[in-house]
Enzyme design. Sequence first.
Site, PDB file in Angstrom:
ATOM      1  N   SER A  38      -9.645   1.050   3.296  1.00 35.46           N
ATOM      2  CA  SER A  38      -9.084   1.932   2.424  1.00 35.46           C
ATOM      3  C   SER A  38      -8.022   1.216   1.701  1.00 35.46           C
ATOM      4  O   SER A  38      -7.355   1.852   0.622  1.00 35.46           O
ATOM      5  CB  SER A  38      -8.275   3.122   3.319  1.00 35.46           C
ATOM      6  OG  SER A  38      -7.251   2.368   4.159  1.00 35.46           O
ATOM      7  N   LYS A  95       0.718  -1.355  -0.007  1.00 31.55           N
ATOM      8  CA  LYS A  95       0.070  -0.057  -0.061  1.00 31.55           C
ATOM      9  C   LYS A  95       0.801   1.136   0.023  1.00 31.55           C
ATOM     10  O   LYS A  95       1.878   1.323   0.541  1.00 31.55           O
ATOM     11  CB  LYS A  95      -0.603  -0.045   1.223  1.00 31.55           C
ATOM     12  CG  LYS A  95      -2.096   0.903   1.390  1.00 31.55           C
ATOM     13  CD  LYS A  95      -2.719   0.701   2.666  1.00 31.55           C
ATOM     14  CE  LYS A  95      -3.827   1.692   2.860  1.00 31.55           C
ATOM     15  NZ  LYS A  95      -4.615   1.461   3.849  1.00 31.55           N
ATOM     16  N   SER A 105      -9.542  -1.406   7.362  1.00 33.88           N
ATOM     17  CA  SER A 105      -9.118  -1.304   5.935  1.00 33.88           C
ATOM     18  C   SER A 105      -8.311  -2.270   5.343  1.00 33.88           C
ATOM     19  O   SER A 105      -7.930  -2.169   3.976  1.00 33.88           O
ATOM     20  CB  SER A 105      -8.096  -0.171   5.879  1.00 33.88           C
ATOM     21  OG  SER A 105      -8.947   1.111   5.956  1.00 33.88           O
TER      22      SER A 105
HETATM   23  N1  GLN Z   1     -13.102   3.186   7.392  1.00 36.01           N
HETATM   24  C1  GLN Z   1     -12.302   3.650   8.532  1.00 36.01           C
HETATM   25  C2  GLN Z   1     -11.914   5.060   8.164  1.00 36.01           C
HETATM   26  O1  GLN Z   1     -12.387   5.677   7.433  1.00 36.01           O
HETATM   27  C3  GLN Z   1     -11.146   2.741   8.570  1.00 36.01           C
HETATM   28  C4  GLN Z   1     -10.036   3.105   7.558  1.00 36.01           C
HETATM   29  C5  GLN Z   1      -8.758   2.305   8.070  1.00 36.01           C
HETATM   30  O2  GLN Z   1      -8.980   1.248   8.352  1.00 36.01           O
HETATM   31  N2  GLN Z   1      -7.665   2.862   7.484  1.00 36.01           N
HETATM   32  O3  GLN Z   1     -11.323   5.640   9.248  1.00 36.01           O
END
Ligand code: GLN
Length: 471
Positions: A148, A73, A172
């Site tokens: 994400s 990532k 994510s």
């Molecule tokens: N959907 C969650 C957020 O937007 C988790 C994101 C993540 O795990 N990086 O904070």
Amino acid sequence: MFTIDELQAKLAGGATAVSLAEESLAKIESTKNLNAYISVLNERALQKAAESDKRRAEGKTLGALDGIPVAVKDNMCIEGTRTTAASKILENFVAPYTATAIEKLEAAGAIIVGKTNMDEFAMGSSNETSYFGKVVNPLDESRVPGGSSGGSAVAVASGTVACALGSDTGGSIRQPAACTGVVGLKPTYGRVSRYGLLAYASSLDQIGPFGSTVKDTATLLGAICGIDPHDNTTSTRPTEDFTAKLDAGVKGKVIGVPKEYFGEGLDAECKAAIEGMLKKLEAEGATLKEISLPHISYAVSSYYIIATAEASSNLSRYDGVRYGYRSKEARKLFDLYAKSRSEGFGKEVQRRILLGSYVLSAGFYDAYYVQAQKVRRLITDDFNKAFESCDVIASPTMPGLPLKCGMNESDPMAVYLSDIYTVSLNLSGLPGVSVPCGMAGGLPVGLQWIGKPFQEADLLSVAAATEKLAK
Ligand code: GLN
């Protein structure tokens, strides 16, 4: 999709690591429409692959990952390469050092072929907030791939690599795994070093693996975990062979089924797929036990207070002065901060910084931030109590099918709420893995297994049993 074992068989049959890297790079090129990658590391990958071939020729192969193409990532630093966190503010940022998790992967011989697309600064569940454009779900282009770490999930699902790394602050890794039909694991907090991971919310962030199989996910975890002097939150526990218990089965295991997770809000078809799998596991000798997590309905609200509070602090370093984007319009110092940040950060990131600054501000700190921390403790206690009577907890990964594209813009609240099953693990530091367990509406459904702290090997053995029964 393909596995590490399949690639290893090719290498054993005479293929070179360079040829595997070339195939991976060609596949990245031919699936460009999915937008899974922000940067492709052609030259670097081919050079590392040539080194791997040299090792093999000399009989000094490093192990299962030697010569295997892997994607990471784009919020993890690799010295001398661009690391953007999918933000305009870091569009041209070149990392001065390498993240520990990546250093460990490369020390195991893995070939990093590219940096994957993501929600900006890992904020989102849909992968639509990237400055570099959204990632497409290869299974249904009208739906998001989950976020994400959607780029890493799609990189595996579309067959560009066998496995990949993502980061998980509130789901994510697990959510995009569920949305694209692959396996994704969030390790216990402290299992994997966060050094070199661009921070979103430091008390929640954790790096973890994606693979097309549970075994590959376990192999990758084994390579990246362990203590790191650069990250004081890493555990002193020794590295384990996480593939050791994969054939153990579920006989005699007690599976906790939280009643709060299977009621209102869960799509009926997804529910049926998950419950169908639980029945199969019962037939294999597991015991299903209803449990309760009484404070779980507060998980999303406390998560979004804590995550945004930490984000507002972590992201204050992007000030247009030290590194990253600098506005050309600014005439005074305050202007430089305000304009660089307003022009450099996307809308979702700005929304979170504002929210986080608000909940930390004098007057609201006790009412929101402190309260959220108390709720976090209660949720952790709920899990501790539940684990007194079960070995592992079953849960949906997502409340329904992957979201339709465009929701982040039209209904951000609904997107936040889709984190309902995943954020509580980050709040309490527990490990979790999403594994495909069936289909709903023609799309894969993810079953999330929640484990006791540092019991990833057990967690993965239950996941492996699920995987076997899903076939
Ligand atoms: N959907 C969650 C957020 O937007 C988790 C994101 C993540 O795990 N990086 O904070």
